[in-house]
Design an enzyme around this catalytic site. Structure first.
Site, PDB file in Angstrom:
ATOM      1  N   GLN A 152       0.826  -1.218   0.000  1.00 35.09           N
ATOM      2  CA  GLN A 152       0.000   0.000   0.000  1.00 35.09           C
ATOM      3  C   GLN A 152       0.856   1.264   0.000  1.00 35.09           C
ATOM      4  O   GLN A 152       0.499   2.260  -0.627  1.00 35.09           O
ATOM      5  CB  GLN A 152      -0.931  -0.029   1.220  1.00 35.09           C
ATOM      6  N   CYS A 182      -4.569 -10.378   3.622  1.00 40.93           N
ATOM      7  CA  CYS A 182      -3.535 -11.257   4.192  1.00 40.93           C
ATOM      8  C   CYS A 182      -3.534 -11.161   5.715  1.00 40.93           C
ATOM      9  O   CYS A 182      -2.991 -12.022   6.402  1.00 40.93           O
ATOM     10  CB  CYS A 182      -2.157 -10.964   3.602  1.00 40.93           C
TER      11      CYS A 182
HETATM   12 ZN   LIG Z   1       0.167  -9.707   2.355  1.00 42.14          ZN
END
Ligand SMILES: [Zn+2]
Length: 224
Positions: A152, A182
């Site tokens: 990100q 995740c």
């Molecule tokens: Zn990840």
């Protein structure tokens, strides 16, 4: 909250359509695409077997092919150059010197560590210095960078830097808020947490009042 603006739907389809064109597009497409679909399908079949499943049972027979199509869509951002998107379309406008902010652009990306979805929104603002683009082009830049393997922090920086380099505005501000699958479906298994990243350039970095004007727009409820 989760409305996808109609232009984003159109852009998404375009991204996919362009990817298909490049793959089916004869010699040029073939040269870029060294690994064929059959090979990727086999890889997905292997994963299905590795899970302990039978890839030939009814429900799974077409899954590798579906996955090939899905992955092509997830990662269609590699074939496009976000700088080009902005460069082709900016117009020189003298005199407009107010902040331009596109709020809450939805995106879906995938983290490069687990290839798990990152689902979020981006707020993109800039203070023009002569050059402006249509807001849909700002959304396209978010779209292209998000359809790649990402973290990100880099996604946020890439969006800001690209706008900065091409439009050469007085400043650029980008805030991204996203949930990372995740963290949700594996690892620490935490739902409801989002990660906020930002990149402030030019006047947004140097002038507290400009930055806080932008941030108040980020934190305001979207108008719909
Ligand atoms: Zn990840």
């Amino acid at each position: 909250m989760n409305h996808v603006p109609p232009y984003m739907m159109a852009e998404r389809k375009n991204c996919m359509a362009r990817k298909l064109e490049s793959i089916n597009g004869g010699a040029a497409g073939a040269a870029v695409k060294k690994i064929g679909d059959a090979e990727v399908k086999d890889a997905f079949r292997t994963i299905i077997k590795w899970i302990g499943e039978d890839p030939d049972r009814d429900g799974l027979r077409d899954t590798p092919q579906r996955l090939v199509r899905a992955y092509r869509e997830y990662f269609c951002g590699y074939d496009e150059d976000p700088e080009q998107v902005l460069r082709k379309t900016f117009s020189e406008v003298d005199g407009y010197d107010e902040m331009i902010v596109l709020r809450g652009v939805t995106f879906e990306s995938h983290c490069e560590h687990h290839m798990a979805p990152i689902v979020g929104r981006a707020w993109v603002g800039y203070l023009p210095d002569r050059r402006v683009v249509g807001i849909s082009k700002l959304a396209r830049v978010v779209e292209i960078f998000s359809k790649r393997l990402q973290i990100q922090e880099r996604l946020t920086a890439q969006v800001a830097n690209t706008i900065d380099e091409v439009l050469k505005p007085k400043g650029v501000a980008v805030v991204v808020k996203a949930a990372h699958h995740c963290m949700i479906s594996r690892g620490v298994h935490k739902r409801g947490a989002d990660l906020v990243t930002s990149r402030m350039l030019g006047v947004f970095r140097d002038q507290a009042i400009t930055r806080s004007e932008f941030l108040s727009l980020v934190n305001a409820e979207p108008s719909e």
